[in-house]
Scaffold this motif. Structure first.
Motif, short mmCIF file in Angstrom:
data_model
loop_
_atom_site.label_atom_id
_atom_site.label_comp_id
_atom_site.label_asym_id
_atom_site.label_seq_id
_atom_site.Cartn_x
_atom_site.Cartn_y
_atom_site.Cartn_z
N ASN A 115 0.64 -1.21 -0.10
CA ASN A 115 -0.01 0.02 -0.01
C ASN A 115 0.82 1.33 -0.11
O ASN A 115 1.40 1.73 0.98
CB ASN A 115 -0.86 -0.13 1.12
CG ASN A 115 -1.85 1.10 1.18
OD1 ASN A 115 -1.80 1.95 0.26
ND2 ASN A 115 -2.95 0.91 2.01
N LEU A 140 0.19 4.21 -0.42
CA LEU A 140 -0.41 5.49 0.35
C LEU A 140 0.22 5.50 1.54
O LEU A 140 0.33 6.55 2.35
CB LEU A 140 -1.90 5.09 0.39
CG LEU A 140 -2.90 6.10 1.35
CD1 LEU A 140 -2.89 7.53 0.96
CD2 LEU A 140 -4.16 5.47 1.89
N LEU A 141 0.68 4.31 2.43
CA LEU A 141 0.95 4.45 3.71
C LEU A 141 2.58 5.16 3.82
O LEU A 141 2.77 5.46 5.31
CB LEU A 141 1.18 2.95 4.29
CG LEU A 141 -0.21 2.48 4.36
CD1 LEU A 141 0.03 1.08 4.99
CD2 LEU A 141 -1.41 3.10 5.05
N ASN A 189 1.52 8.60 4.29
CA ASN A 189 0.16 8.75 5.09
C ASN A 189 0.18 7.57 6.04
O ASN A 189 -0.89 6.93 6.02
CB ASN A 189 -1.20 8.84 4.14
CG ASN A 189 -0.93 10.22 3.39
OD1 ASN A 189 -1.03 11.19 3.75
ND2 ASN A 189 -0.59 9.79 2.00
N ALA A 218 -3.31 6.68 7.85
CA ALA A 218 -4.48 6.08 7.12
C ALA A 218 -4.67 4.94 7.91
O ALA A 218 -5.94 4.39 7.80
CB ALA A 218 -4.20 5.60 5.70
N LYS A 234 -6.94 5.98 10.69
CA LYS A 234 -8.15 6.36 10.12
C LYS A 234 -9.21 5.26 9.92
O LYS A 234 -10.46 5.46 9.75
CB LYS A 234 -7.97 7.34 9.16
CG LYS A 234 -7.60 8.91 9.73
CD LYS A 234 -7.27 9.78 8.50
CE LYS A 234 -6.65 11.07 9.18
NZ LYS A 234 -5.85 11.63 8.27
N ASP A 235 -8.69 4.42 9.06
CA ASP A 235 -9.28 3.16 8.31
C ASP A 235 -8.39 2.02 8.26
O ASP A 235 -8.14 1.51 7.16
CB ASP A 235 -9.66 3.50 7.09
CG ASP A 235 -10.80 2.85 6.33
OD1 ASP A 235 -11.22 1.77 6.97
OD2 ASP A 235 -11.20 2.88 5.01
N GLU A 269 -9.27 -1.23 8.49
CA GLU A 269 -9.70 -2.34 7.86
C GLU A 269 -10.17 -1.86 6.43
O GLU A 269 -10.76 -2.81 5.67
CB GLU A 269 -10.85 -3.00 8.78
CG GLU A 269 -10.28 -3.60 9.95
CD GLU A 269 -11.03 -4.20 10.97
OE1 GLU A 269 -12.12 -4.70 10.35
OE2 GLU A 269 -10.80 -4.15 12.37
N GLY A 270 -9.58 -0.78 5.91
CA GLY A 270 -10.04 -0.44 4.45
C GLY A 270 -8.46 0.04 3.74
O GLY A 270 -7.85 -0.53 3.49
N ASP A 271 -8.73 1.42 3.72
CA ASP A 271 -7.70 2.24 3.06
C ASP A 271 -6.18 2.11 3.83
O ASP A 271 -5.08 2.22 3.18
CB ASP A 271 -7.82 3.82 3.12
CG ASP A 271 -8.95 4.37 2.16
OD1 ASP A 271 -9.36 3.42 1.39
OD2 ASP A 271 -9.32 5.21 2.24
N GLY A 272 -6.32 1.64 5.16
CA GLY A 272 -5.01 1.44 5.83
C GLY A 272 -4.42 -0.16 5.44
O GLY A 272 -3.42 -0.52 6.44
N TRP A 273 -4.78 -0.71 4.56
CA TRP A 273 -4.28 -2.06 4.42
C TRP A 273 -2.75 -2.03 4.13
O TRP A 273 -2.41 -0.84 3.72
CB TRP A 273 -5.04 -2.78 3.26
CG TRP A 273 -4.74 -1.99 1.89
CD1 TRP A 273 -5.55 -1.16 1.42
CD2 TRP A 273 -3.95 -2.39 0.94
NE1 TRP A 273 -5.17 -0.66 0.13
CE2 TRP A 273 -4.09 -1.52 -0.34
CE3 TRP A 273 -2.87 -3.37 0.63
CZ2 TRP A 273 -3.16 -1.60 -1.24
CZ3 TRP A 273 -2.00 -3.23 -0.46
CH2 TRP A 273 -2.42 -2.38 -1.46
#
Lengths: 125, 347
Positions: free
Chosen positions: A77, A79-80, A83, A86, A89-90, A92-96
């Motif tokens: 991921n 994104l991490l 961020n 994340a 914030k999420d 079990e979703g965006d924070g995989w």
């Protein structure tokens, strides 16, 4: 529809075909507090079940995340990288964290479903 | 909640980063009742305390405070503390929770030798209100408290109860520490919290705040194996005390002041985002081991990882590059000036 499994170490894995998307549970991120850095494996790395898969650094401390099943990393991921919050914030979703090509699908049988995991968390509180 | 020296301490309420920013941007209220509040009273109390610490206590005016250390015969640090001058020669001493029992026993026997009495305020709570909004918020509850300057303390009244307020803290912000009878503490805290600029912060945020402010945590950045000179605390040793000595370890400390020390406490800014943690090794660029991290984490106001540790003096200059071994991975770090943030003390 992906099917979600949970480990005793507070990881989740969404399985679709032979790919499993892995992260830490909302309960785990709450326990860790503000996450400021994640050390994720590189694509192509193989893990046996129980190997150290990632490191989560919160403001206070570093915690290891172990592979709930064996497999090879096919995606992380991105994104991490910038961020890490994340995950807070999420989780079990965006924070995989990573997607693994599963090495042995029978290992999923050792994991819990959502109800069993919820019961585990409740029993620990 | 976490157990700390037998006290149930609030480590986190909403999240360390938001609680940290509460102190930097508004006003954060901390319960620090675990700290030891001690009084040494008697006509020779100044002499007694000066026989224990390198700080200039005789030179303090009434109501003024000073940071100092309990030193041992080698100049090592048994505890760090704040001494406040009260009426006459009486002093108040705030010590660390984990050292409280040992301090009371040690200081008590010395006080007795000087014909003084040591007493411990077991029934007093200690609250810290820290941040740019602290002055206004506290003055609304205790009128007059805003008149205190940094490192100054005085007695006030609140709803008929005695409250002792000092303008001090452990965050690098302007702020106050308020000692009051434990049974009044909850209501007093609630009154402060009714102000929308005030919110609760826990011990996790207190740790990241003090690390950014370059302040030592006893048992981590300083202990019996480190001296005030190595720790960069020479500013807290009075001129008269340097010349005349008369405290434990004076010879060792004066020798270090004269000849220098082989290692120094420094600030460190690791590259990237991975925090360095206590106990990690510090290497020179050539791989030679030059020291150890004593405190490390993420600085929310700095916006990145920060740490403190001891390094060989020749490597201690600000701007020098060193290597940290973060989980087996060599990571560059720059020696940084302490504090990491600009303190907002009201002098």
């Amino acid at each position: 529809m992906p099917r979600t499994y949970f480990s005793e170490d507070h990881e989740w894995i969404d399985v679709e075909g032979d790919i499993g998307m892995i992260g830490i549970t909302d309960h785990a991120q709450d326990q860790l507090g503000d996450i400021v850095f994640l050390e994720l494996p590189e694509v192509g790395t193989s893990f046996a079940k129980g190997d150290e898969l990632a490191v989560v650094e919160s403001v206070k401390a570093a915690s290891e995340v172990y592979a709930p099943v064996s497999g090879e990393v096919v995606e992380i991921n991105e994104l991490l990288k910038d961020n890490p919050d994340a995950v807070n914030k999420d989780a079990e979703g965006d924070g995989w964290f990573v997607k693994l090509a599963l090495g042995n699908v029978t290992e999923l049988g050792d994991l819990m479903d959502a109800d069993a995991y919820k019961a585990l968390v409740d029993s620990q509180n | 909640m976490v157990d700390f020296a037998g006290y149930a301490l609030p480590a986190r309420y909403r999240g360390i980063i938001v609680e940290h920013q509460q102190a930097r941007n508004a006003a954060a209220l901390f319960d620090v009742s675990h700290m030891g509040q001690i009084r040494i009273c008697g006509p020779r109390a100044i002499e007694a305390i000066e026989s224990l610490v390198p700080g200039d206590i005789a030179g303090l005016a009434k109501g003024r405070m000073r940071y100092t250390q309990l030193t041992n015969e080698n100049g090592g640090i048994l505890d760090d503390l704040i001494v406040t001058r009260l009426d006459g020669d009486d002093v108040m001493v705030i010590v660390n929770a984990a050292c409280k029992t040992a301090d009371v026993e040690y200081m008590g026997s010395v006080a007795e030798a000087f014909g003084c009495q040591l007493s411990i305020d077991d029934g007093a709570a200690l609250l810290a209100l820290q941040g740019p909004a602290a002055e206004t918020a506290l003055a609304a509850v205790v009128p007059g408290a805003q008149g205190l300057m940094f490192m100054e303390a005085d007695a006030f009244q609140w709803e008929g109860a005695p409250v002792w307020i000092s303008r001090s803290g452990y965050t690098g912000e302007d702020g106050f520490e308020i000692s009051l009878p434990a049974e009044q503490a909850k209501k007093f805290a609630e009154e402060l919290l009714a102000n929308e600029a005030v919110d609760l912060s826990g011990l996790g945020a207190r740790d990241s705040l003090r690390l950014e402010a370059g302040l030592c945590l006893y048992g981590h950045d300083i202990d019996t194996t480190t001296t005030p000179v190595e720790a960069g605390l020479t500013w807290s040793i009075g001129k008269r005390r340097r010349q005349k000595g008369g405290f434990p370890g004076a010879d060792a400390i004066r020798q270090q002041l004269q000849n220098g020390v082989s290692r120094r406490r420094v600030g460190l800014r690791p590259e990237g985002r991975a925090p360095a943690r206590e106990g990690m090794e510090i290497q020179a660029c050539n791989g030679e081991i030059i020291g150890t991290i004593t405190s490390g984490g993420f600085g929310p106001s700095v916006g990145g990882p920060i740490a403190m540790g001891y390094v060989t003096t020749s490597e201690a200059a600000a701007g020098n590059t060193v290597l940290l071994i973060l989980r087996g991975r060599p990571t560059m770090a720059e020696v940084a000036k302490l504090p990491f943030i600009t303190p907002q003390y009201k002098r």
